[in-house]
Design a protein around this motif. Structure first.
Motif, PDB file in Angstrom:
ATOM      1  N   PHE A  16      -6.802   4.811  -3.362  1.00 37.89           N
ATOM      2  CA  PHE A  16      -8.015   4.027  -2.729  1.00 37.89           C
ATOM      3  C   PHE A  16      -7.669   2.712  -2.471  1.00 37.89           C
ATOM      4  CE2 PHE A  16     -11.275   1.150  -3.759  1.00 37.89           C
ATOM      5  CZ  PHE A  16     -12.177   1.513  -2.914  1.00 37.89           C
ATOM      6  N   PHE A  17      -7.048   1.930  -3.427  1.00 37.40           N
ATOM      7  CA  PHE A  17      -6.415   0.470  -3.037  1.00 37.40           C
ATOM      8  C   PHE A  17      -5.503   0.648  -1.780  1.00 37.40           C
ATOM      9  CE2 PHE A  17      -8.020   0.582  -7.475  1.00 37.40           C
ATOM     10  CZ  PHE A  17      -8.868  -0.492  -7.365  1.00 37.40           C
ATOM     11  N   ALA A  18      -4.486   1.579  -1.552  1.00 35.92           N
ATOM     12  CA  ALA A  18      -3.612   1.556  -0.504  1.00 35.92           C
ATOM     13  C   ALA A  18      -4.321   1.805   0.851  1.00 35.92           C
ATOM     14  CB  ALA A  18      -2.790   2.724  -0.733  1.00 35.92           C
ATOM     15  N   TYR A  19      -5.244   2.467   0.836  1.00 33.63           N
ATOM     16  CA  TYR A  19      -6.201   2.612   1.946  1.00 33.63           C
ATOM     17  C   TYR A  19      -6.968   1.529   2.486  1.00 33.63           C
ATOM     18  CZ  TYR A  19      -5.043   7.734   1.333  1.00 33.63           C
ATOM     19  OH  TYR A  19      -4.533   8.855   1.499  1.00 33.63           O
ATOM     20  N   TYR A  20      -7.597   0.760   1.421  1.00 33.54           N
ATOM     21  CA  TYR A  20      -7.976  -0.601   1.550  1.00 33.54           C
ATOM     22  C   TYR A  20      -7.359  -1.610   2.177  1.00 33.54           C
ATOM     23  CZ  TYR A  20      -9.809  -4.982   0.298  1.00 33.54           C
ATOM     24  OH  TYR A  20     -10.050  -6.532   0.345  1.00 33.54           O
TER      25      TYR A  20
ATOM     26  N   ARG B 112       1.126  -8.502  -7.414  1.00 38.85           N
ATOM     27  CA  ARG B 112       1.870  -8.284  -8.754  1.00 38.85           C
ATOM     28  C   ARG B 112       1.559  -6.950  -9.569  1.00 38.85           C
ATOM     29  NH1 ARG B 112       1.878  -8.549 -13.599  1.00 38.85           N
ATOM     30  NH2 ARG B 112      -0.522  -8.905 -13.336  1.00 38.85           N
ATOM     31  N   SER B 113       0.124  -6.990  -9.635  1.00 35.65           N
ATOM     32  CA  SER B 113      -0.309  -5.779 -10.483  1.00 35.65           C
ATOM     33  C   SER B 113       0.239  -4.579  -9.610  1.00 35.65           C
ATOM     34  CB  SER B 113      -1.908  -5.858 -10.491  1.00 35.65           C
ATOM     35  OG  SER B 113      -2.497  -5.713  -9.597  1.00 35.65           O
ATOM     36  N   GLY B 114       0.002  -4.507  -8.367  1.00 37.51           N
ATOM     37  CA  GLY B 114       0.060  -3.489  -7.688  1.00 37.51           C
ATOM     38  C   GLY B 114       1.773  -2.773  -7.895  1.00 37.51           C
ATOM     39  N   SER B 115       2.726  -3.667  -7.652  1.00 34.29           N
ATOM     40  CA  SER B 115       3.824  -3.605  -7.727  1.00 34.29           C
ATOM     41  C   SER B 115       4.295  -3.203  -9.131  1.00 34.29           C
ATOM     42  CB  SER B 115       4.863  -4.960  -7.180  1.00 34.29           C
ATOM     43  OG  SER B 115       4.464  -5.020  -6.178  1.00 34.29           O
ATOM     44  N   THR B 116       3.905  -3.722 -10.267  1.00 32.75           N
ATOM     45  CA  THR B 116       4.186  -3.421 -11.518  1.00 32.75           C
ATOM     46  C   THR B 116       3.544  -2.183 -12.022  1.00 32.75           C
ATOM     47  OG1 THR B 116       2.456  -4.876 -12.375  1.00 32.75           O
ATOM     48  CG2 THR B 116       4.535  -5.767 -12.488  1.00 32.75           C
ATOM     49  N   ILE B 117       2.395  -1.671 -11.515  1.00 30.47           N
ATOM     50  CA  ILE B 117       1.689  -0.556 -11.914  1.00 30.47           C
ATOM     51  C   ILE B 117       2.301   0.791 -11.364  1.00 30.47           C
ATOM     52  CG2 ILE B 117      -0.364   0.867 -11.878  1.00 30.47           C
ATOM     53  CD1 ILE B 117      -1.959  -1.774 -12.008  1.00 30.47           C
ATOM     54  N   ALA B 118       2.712   0.606  -9.775  1.00 29.22           N
ATOM     55  CA  ALA B 118       3.364   1.753  -8.984  1.00 29.22           C
ATOM     56  C   ALA B 118       4.899   1.633  -9.671  1.00 29.22           C
ATOM     57  CB  ALA B 118       3.411   1.401  -7.657  1.00 29.22           C
ATOM     58  N   GLY B 119       5.562   0.625  -9.983  1.00 28.28           N
ATOM     59  CA  GLY B 119       6.712   0.517 -10.676  1.00 28.28           C
ATOM     60  C   GLY B 119       6.896   1.422 -11.995  1.00 28.28           C
ATOM     61  N   GLY B 120       5.635   0.971 -12.673  1.00 31.36           N
ATOM     62  CA  GLY B 120       5.767   1.614 -14.094  1.00 31.36           C
ATOM     63  C   GLY B 120       5.645   3.063 -14.035  1.00 31.36           C
TER      64      GLY B 120
ATOM     65  N   GLY C 140       0.802  -1.194  -0.022  1.00 31.47           N
ATOM     66  CA  GLY C 140      -0.143  -0.021   0.017  1.00 31.47           C
ATOM     67  C   GLY C 140       1.006   1.377   0.094  1.00 31.47           C
ATOM     68  N   ILE C 141       1.820   1.282   0.893  1.00 33.75           N
ATOM     69  CA  ILE C 141       2.889   2.312   0.836  1.00 33.75           C
ATOM     70  C   ILE C 141       3.566   2.606  -0.512  1.00 33.75           C
ATOM     71  CG2 ILE C 141       5.164   3.202   1.661  1.00 33.75           C
ATOM     72  CD1 ILE C 141       4.376   1.599   4.327  1.00 33.75           C
ATOM     73  N   LEU C 142       3.685   1.439  -1.337  1.00 36.63           N
ATOM     74  CA  LEU C 142       4.325   1.635  -2.701  1.00 36.63           C
ATOM     75  C   LEU C 142       3.255   2.124  -3.413  1.00 36.63           C
ATOM     76  CD1 LEU C 142       6.636   0.968  -4.643  1.00 36.63           C
ATOM     77  CD2 LEU C 142       5.623  -1.380  -5.071  1.00 36.63           C
ATOM     78  N   LEU C 143       2.052   1.825  -3.482  1.00 33.71           N
ATOM     79  CA  LEU C 143       0.873   2.556  -4.279  1.00 33.71           C
ATOM     80  C   LEU C 143       1.123   3.981  -4.140  1.00 33.71           C
ATOM     81  CD1 LEU C 143      -1.883  -0.033  -3.918  1.00 33.71           C
ATOM     82  CD2 LEU C 143      -0.591   0.274  -6.019  1.00 33.71           C
ATOM     83  N   ILE C 144       1.127   4.527  -2.926  1.00 31.73           N
ATOM     84  CA  ILE C 144       1.043   5.969  -2.576  1.00 31.73           C
ATOM     85  C   ILE C 144       2.350   6.529  -3.197  1.00 31.73           C
ATOM     86  CG2 ILE C 144       1.151   7.497  -0.716  1.00 31.73           C
ATOM     87  CD1 ILE C 144      -0.536   5.495   0.880  1.00 31.73           C
ATOM     88  N   ILE C 145       3.491   5.689  -2.988  1.00 29.16           N
ATOM     89  CA  ILE C 145       4.642   6.528  -3.478  1.00 29.16           C
ATOM     90  C   ILE C 145       4.803   6.673  -5.126  1.00 29.16           C
ATOM     91  CG2 ILE C 145       7.193   6.124  -3.956  1.00 29.16           C
ATOM     92  CD1 ILE C 145       7.209   4.893  -0.963  1.00 29.16           C
ATOM     93  N   GLY C 146       4.069   5.677  -5.527  1.00 31.74           N
ATOM     94  CA  GLY C 146       3.919   5.488  -7.122  1.00 31.74           C
ATOM     95  C   GLY C 146       2.921   6.547  -7.549  1.00 31.74           C
ATOM     96  N   GLU C 147       1.999   6.945  -6.904  1.00 32.67           N
ATOM     97  CA  GLU C 147       0.975   8.086  -7.232  1.00 32.67           C
ATOM     98  C   GLU C 147       1.832   9.508  -6.895  1.00 32.67           C
ATOM     99  OE1 GLU C 147      -1.794   8.461  -8.871  1.00 32.67           O
ATOM    100  OE2 GLU C 147      -2.466   6.422  -8.642  1.00 32.67           O
ATOM    101  N   LYS C 148       2.325   9.567  -5.712  1.00 32.87           N
ATOM    102  CA  LYS C 148       2.936  10.856  -5.309  1.00 32.87           C
ATOM    103  C   LYS C 148       4.212  11.298  -5.853  1.00 32.87           C
ATOM    104  CE  LYS C 148      -0.598  11.348  -2.203  1.00 32.87           C
ATOM    105  NZ  LYS C 148      -1.598  12.404  -2.769  1.00 32.87           N
ATOM    106  N   GLN C 149       5.079   9.929  -6.245  1.00 35.11           N
ATOM    107  CA  GLN C 149       6.461  10.490  -6.663  1.00 35.11           C
ATOM    108  C   GLN C 149       6.407  10.410  -8.302  1.00 35.11           C
ATOM    109  OE1 GLN C 149       8.566  12.005  -4.806  1.00 35.11           O
ATOM    110  NE2 GLN C 149       7.234  11.896  -3.124  1.00 35.11           N
TER     111      GLN C 149
END
Length: 268
Positions: free
Chosen positions: A250-254, A168-176, A125-134
């Motif tokens: 949204f998914f990070a908070y979930y 897997r999808s969260g890591s690859t989407i945020a990483g992308g 979840g933290i990675l998703l937020i970082i992907g969005e913010k950074q």
């Protein structure tokens, strides 16, 4: 074998979560804990493989034109067009598949527990937020504009998803997104590379588990497969529309809420 409703519940869990950035493996481990399903049950391991094939079929149907385009070597117009090709796919899947092959047994022995899943949910979840913010400046607003470097970076991020709960999808989407891809381009690429990764993983596990189920299990497996396929089909189509308009936070908070609830459940 378990009652048919167990097949329905786990099939729904797999179908909903396989391609959402919330970790299907983590959710199935947690769901199994609630349902009293033993992770040591070899037939249940085979069942999980079968329902993953249902999810794979769903995403293959959604992206069939894109997948077919990767293999049109004789089409001059296709060859001349710069865009997604098999080298992108290879660069994205090799890192995680190599690590998974080398560490598969260790991962299953050490990381497949509710406690480790909760850690993965929070960190993912933290990675998703970082992907969005950074997010880096977008250089690929469409999957056809991804560079080989971006494909490889997405592949490296896929390695962390070997930890159950990361997704897997969260890591690859945020990483992308961190590598300069738009949210929708990263999501499309994540779904496409899921097919060879999941086919390889499920094929390998199916060979190992081939003798652990019988014809008597067919009905149970068929229910799970059908439910997983239908639900995954709906989930993928819905998520594609979602990422075009909304943030992944949204998914990070979930994930944070789910981890907190299950942590409380485990302490009871």
């Amino acid at each position: 074998m378990y009652d048919w409703w167990v097949a329905v519940v786990i099939g729904i869990v797999e179908g909903v979560t396989e391609f959402l950035p919330v970790s299907s493996t983590g959710h199935m481990i947690l769901a199994g804990t609630l349902l009293g399903v033993s992770e040591a049950d070899e037939r249940m391991k085979s069942f999980e493989i079968v329902i993953q094939l249902g999810a794979i079929l769903a995403v293959a149907i959604v992206y069939w034109k894109r997948i077919a385009g990767l293999f049109r070597f004789g089409n001059k117009k296709q060859a001349a067009r710069k865009g997604l090709n098999l080298l992108h796919i290879l660069l994205a899947i090799l890192p995680a598949m190599t690590v998974a092959y080398l560490l598969s047994d260790w991962i299953k022995e050490r990381l497949f527990s509710p406690e480790t899943v909760l850690i993965g949910l929070v960190l993912g979840g933290i990675l998703l937020i970082i992907g969005e913010k950074q997010q880096s400046a977008v250089t690929a607003d469409d999957v056809d504009k991804l560079s080989y470097y971006q494909a490889f970076m997405i592949g490296l991020w896929q390695i962390v998803a070997l930890w159950p709960g990361f997704s897997r999808s969260g890591s690859t989407i945020a990483g992308g997104m961190l590598a300069g891809a738009s949210r929708s381009a990263a999501a499309d690429f994540s779904f496409i590379i899921a097919i060879p990764v999941m086919v390889a993983a499920t094929g390998y596990e199916m060979l190992k588990s081939a003798g652990s189920f019988s014809s008597a299990d067919f009905g149970f497996f068929a229910i799970g497969f059908a439910v997983s396929f239908v639900v995954a089909l709906l989930a993928v189509v819905t998520f594609i529309k979602f990422v075009q308009r909304f943030s992944l936070t949204f998914f990070a908070y979930y994930r944070f809420v789910l981890a907190a609830l299950f942590w409380f459940f485990l302490l009871l």
